[in-house]
Design a protein around this motif. Sequence first.
Motif, short mmCIF file in Angstrom:
data_model
loop_
_atom_site.label_atom_id
_atom_site.label_comp_id
_atom_site.label_asym_id
_atom_site.label_seq_id
_atom_site.Cartn_x
_atom_site.Cartn_y
_atom_site.Cartn_z
N UNK A 71 13.67 -10.75 6.74
CA UNK A 71 13.58 -10.36 5.43
C UNK A 71 12.17 -10.87 4.89
N UNK A 72 11.72 -9.80 4.02
CA UNK A 72 10.31 -10.10 3.44
C UNK A 72 10.80 -9.96 2.18
N UNK A 73 10.39 -10.93 1.23
CA UNK A 73 10.39 -11.13 -0.22
C UNK A 73 9.03 -11.66 -0.81
N UNK A 74 8.96 -11.02 -2.08
CA UNK A 74 7.78 -11.63 -2.98
C UNK A 74 7.51 -13.11 -3.13
N UNK A 75 6.48 -13.60 -3.21
CA UNK A 75 6.40 -15.01 -3.26
C UNK A 75 6.96 -15.46 -4.84
N UNK A 76 7.41 -16.74 -4.86
CA UNK A 76 8.00 -17.02 -5.87
C UNK A 76 7.00 -17.26 -7.21
N UNK A 77 5.83 -17.74 -6.75
CA UNK A 77 4.80 -18.11 -7.94
C UNK A 77 4.29 -17.02 -8.55
N UNK A 78 4.25 -16.88 -9.77
CA UNK A 78 3.38 -16.00 -10.45
C UNK A 78 2.07 -15.62 -10.22
N UNK A 79 1.27 -16.61 -9.92
CA UNK A 79 -0.08 -16.56 -9.59
C UNK A 79 -0.17 -15.82 -8.32
N UNK B 16 -4.06 7.49 7.23
CA UNK B 16 -3.57 6.35 6.82
C UNK B 16 -4.22 5.16 7.58
N UNK B 17 -4.50 4.09 6.78
CA UNK B 17 -5.24 2.77 7.11
C UNK B 17 -4.50 1.66 6.71
N UNK B 18 -4.39 0.72 7.46
CA UNK B 18 -3.70 -0.61 7.39
C UNK B 18 -4.33 -1.32 6.47
N UNK B 19 -5.61 -1.44 6.62
CA UNK B 19 -6.48 -2.05 5.51
C UNK B 19 -6.55 -3.82 5.53
N UNK B 20 -5.95 -4.28 6.18
CA UNK B 20 -5.43 -5.55 6.44
C UNK B 20 -4.96 -6.18 7.96
N UNK B 21 -5.88 -5.32 8.72
CA UNK B 21 -5.35 -5.74 10.27
C UNK B 21 -6.01 -6.82 10.75
N UNK B 22 -5.61 -7.94 10.69
CA UNK B 22 -5.91 -9.35 11.30
C UNK B 22 -4.96 -9.97 12.18
N UNK B 23 -5.31 -11.12 12.48
CA UNK B 23 -4.35 -11.78 13.68
C UNK B 23 -2.91 -11.92 13.32
N UNK B 24 -2.56 -12.36 12.18
CA UNK B 24 -1.21 -12.68 11.46
C UNK B 24 -0.26 -11.41 11.24
N UNK B 25 -0.93 -10.25 11.18
CA UNK B 25 -0.42 -8.84 10.95
C UNK B 25 -0.32 -8.34 12.32
N UNK B 26 -0.42 -8.93 13.57
CA UNK B 26 -0.04 -8.06 14.60
C UNK B 26 0.91 -9.11 15.56
N UNK B 27 1.87 -8.28 16.37
CA UNK B 27 2.70 -9.11 17.39
C UNK B 27 2.50 -8.59 18.54
N UNK B 28 2.27 -9.47 19.69
CA UNK B 28 2.28 -8.89 21.13
C UNK B 28 3.30 -9.22 21.77
N UNK C 131 2.34 -5.12 11.51
CA UNK C 131 3.18 -5.61 10.59
C UNK C 131 2.45 -5.67 9.26
N UNK C 132 3.15 -5.71 8.24
CA UNK C 132 2.57 -6.06 6.81
C UNK C 132 1.89 -4.77 6.62
N UNK C 133 2.60 -3.80 5.81
CA UNK C 133 2.02 -2.42 5.57
C UNK C 133 1.80 -2.52 3.93
N UNK C 134 1.46 -3.55 3.26
CA UNK C 134 1.42 -3.66 1.81
C UNK C 134 0.24 -3.03 1.18
N UNK C 135 -1.02 -2.86 1.88
CA UNK C 135 -2.25 -2.21 1.10
C UNK C 135 -2.68 -0.99 2.05
N UNK C 136 -1.87 -0.42 2.50
CA UNK C 136 -2.30 0.96 3.18
C UNK C 136 -3.01 2.02 2.32
N UNK C 137 -4.02 2.37 2.77
CA UNK C 137 -4.86 3.44 1.90
C UNK C 137 -5.06 4.42 2.63
#
Length: 402
Positions: free
Chosen positions: A66-74, A249-261, A274-280
């Motif tokens: 499950x993926x949810x938004x962070x609780x802190x407003x900042x 379609x581009x991922x725009x944030x494809x670094x180590x933590x957003x890949x699983x092998x 993983x993590x397709x929040x900022x696709x452009x």
Amino acid sequence: MPCEVEAIEQFEDLISDHIGPDEQMVDYKLTNLTAPGENYGSIMLKIDVVLKNNKTGQERLLDLVGKMIPRLEVMQNIFNVQVTFKNEIAFYLELIPAVQLFLEENNILDKVSYAAQSYGGRISLDPSSEKVDENAIILLQNLKVLGYTTCDRRKGFDLKSTRIILKNLAKFNAYPLALKLKKPKEFETKVKPNLVDYYLTDNFYEFTVRQFAKMIKTEQDIDENTKERAVEIIRRKALKVTHEPWATVTHNDLWVNNLMVKFTNDEPVDAILVDFQVCEYKSPLRDLLFFLFSSVTLEVLREHLDELIDLYYEEFANVLKLFKLNTDEFSRKNFDQQVKLAANESEFYHVIYMLPPILFDGKLADMSEIGDKVFNAELEPTDLHKKRFSFTVKEFARRGWI
């Protein structure tokens, strides 16, 4: 550590499409999937769902994330969840099905296997609401139980893993491009509306400029003209430009933590994004360059960078050929020009901006520490940061990209 979320409201309704006609949900258990500091923009939950067959009495386990938004407003503001969370839900529930249907219509046997299976999502308990709230959630297949694992962000990927990732990245970029070229109206209505320009937050822009100016002074093997050009590019930030017909379609944030092998007998056999929040809707070469320079070991880059760029191009071009498209505009010469544009217009800044959080040497006790600890003007760059910074600047300059 106690789970960040105690319960998920109306959870059974969310997974109803995946419960058999003779089944009912008996229970579900929530635990933290990642430690604080390992996923900067989301709460990640491991969800173990127990389903029982009312006729046979047998139980089966549904392994979800499950993926949810962070609780802190900042943190919600930094990651602009009102845009990014909606984007990711649309990616799984609208964009992937559109691409999969396109593959089937063209008798392409391949599946959209570069992303996890979705089990549903919502932005609120109120179906009429357009605001992302604390009940927003995306449910996905738990890749870890299938043998997929994350890499150490400080180490990066080895050569074999990188090759597998690039093959799937080429499909991720090229399949929607083929859809755009063959069925432009469908692309415009089903895909493009879910691709929104995402701007790296200005919260840490001044820090990036100051740190870059300080670090570039210590580089003895770079001439002063190159240093000045590099500083100017960092001050300019990433440009929001689109180059046709390459845009896709581009991922725009494809670094180590957003890949699983996935590994079999210690050999990498598959990779999932993983993590397709900022696709452009941008050049696919942005993804290529950011991934290589942020997430592949320096040893591999020094020895195999040209080979890896070649591999991506070959896979990308081969996908387009599957759809019997005219690929004259996607020649290797044009590809190399697009690489240079992507490097200069956005990815030099993008890589430099992201090196501090990627190579941050430590854990965060709380996500509120991200600004104080990761983007701290008094915090000295780690040795890994210095080495990757130096390599990036010199390599971009050597290739005439900056």
